[in-house]
Write a protein that holds these residues in place. Structure first.
Motif, PDB file in Angstrom:
ATOM      1  N   ALA A  98      35.614  27.073 114.840  1.00 20.35           N
ATOM      2  CA  ALA A  98      34.627  26.120 114.330  1.00 20.35           C
ATOM      3  C   ALA A  98      34.213  26.474 112.899  1.00 20.35           C
ATOM      4  O   ALA A  98      34.135  25.592 112.029  1.00 20.35           O
ATOM      5  CB  ALA A  98      33.401  26.091 115.242  1.00 20.35           C
ATOM      6  N   ALA A  99      33.987  27.760 112.639  1.00 21.01           N
ATOM      7  CA  ALA A  99      33.603  28.184 111.290  1.00 21.01           C
ATOM      8  C   ALA A  99      34.751  27.936 110.312  1.00 21.01           C
ATOM      9  O   ALA A  99      34.556  27.362 109.233  1.00 21.01           O
ATOM     10  CB  ALA A  99      33.213  29.666 111.288  1.00 21.01           C
ATOM     11  N   SER A 102      35.285  24.203 109.719  1.00 27.31           N
ATOM     12  CA  SER A 102      34.230  23.623 108.878  1.00 27.31           C
ATOM     13  C   SER A 102      34.474  23.931 107.404  1.00 27.31           C
ATOM     14  O   SER A 102      34.390  23.045 106.549  1.00 27.31           O
ATOM     15  CB  SER A 102      32.856  24.161 109.288  1.00 27.31           C
ATOM     16  OG  SER A 102      32.560  23.785 110.605  1.00 27.31           O
ATOM     17  N   LEU A 105      37.562  22.035 106.177  1.00 21.68           N
ATOM     18  CA  LEU A 105      37.275  20.608 106.021  1.00 21.68           C
ATOM     19  C   LEU A 105      36.481  20.340 104.742  1.00 21.68           C
ATOM     20  O   LEU A 105      36.806  19.434 103.972  1.00 21.68           O
ATOM     21  CB  LEU A 105      36.516  20.080 107.242  1.00 21.68           C
ATOM     22  CG  LEU A 105      36.175  18.601 107.224  1.00 21.68           C
ATOM     23  CD1 LEU A 105      37.446  17.755 107.233  1.00 21.68           C
ATOM     24  CD2 LEU A 105      35.301  18.247 108.415  1.00 21.68           C
ATOM     25  N   ILE A 106      35.466  21.143 104.509  1.00 21.02           N
ATOM     26  CA  ILE A 106      34.654  20.978 103.296  1.00 21.02           C
ATOM     27  C   ILE A 106      35.510  21.186 102.052  1.00 21.02           C
ATOM     28  O   ILE A 106      35.482  20.387 101.110  1.00 21.02           O
ATOM     29  CB  ILE A 106      33.442  21.930 103.308  1.00 21.02           C
ATOM     30  CG1 ILE A 106      32.451  21.484 104.388  1.00 21.02           C
ATOM     31  CG2 ILE A 106      32.779  22.002 101.943  1.00 21.02           C
ATOM     32  CD1 ILE A 106      31.382  22.513 104.717  1.00 21.02           C
TER      33      ILE A 106
END
Length: 122
Positions: A98-99, A102, A105-106
């Motif tokens: 998840a980290a 994220s 994606l950013i």
């Protein structure tokens, strides 16, 4: 401070050159960083990178226009997807995925939204 900037510039060139042959090692960002470091420490090394036939165009596009060429954007997104795919394959913990997802994606969105070349004059 000049020796520190020079050393960081040399290290960035080394990592960037490794990225030419090693997948997932960023070449262009390291050369841009090297040029910035050499601008503070060695005009000769800065000019060498600025005029380099392979690395110079990307450095100039970034410095003058904040632009990332379409091929570099595609390579970056592909490398990010490969890194995330490897993490999935290795079965990393969900919170790590998840980290990582994220951040990727950013950063992917940031890369895609940069100009691809010089801005048009109105």
């Amino acid at each position: 401070m000049r020796p520190l900037w020079f050393g960081l510039g040399l290290a960035s060139v080394g990592i960037g050159l490794a990225g030419v042959v090693l997948p997932l090692v960023p070449t262009t960002p390291m050369m841009i960083l090297a040029a910035a470091c050499f601008a503070k420490s060695s005009p000769r090394m800065h000019d060498w990178l600025w005029e380099h036939p392979l690395f110079g165009p990307a450095i100039r596009d970034w410095r003058q226009h904040g632009a990332i060429p379409p091929k570099a954007k595609a390579a970056s997104i592909l490398a990010m997807a490969a890194a995330f795919g490897l993490s999935l394959y290795l079965g990393l913990k969900p919170w790590v995925l998840a980290a990582q997802g994220s951040v990727l994606l950013i950063m992917g969105c940031w890369i895609v939204t940069r100009p691809s070349g010089p801005r048009e004059e109105n």
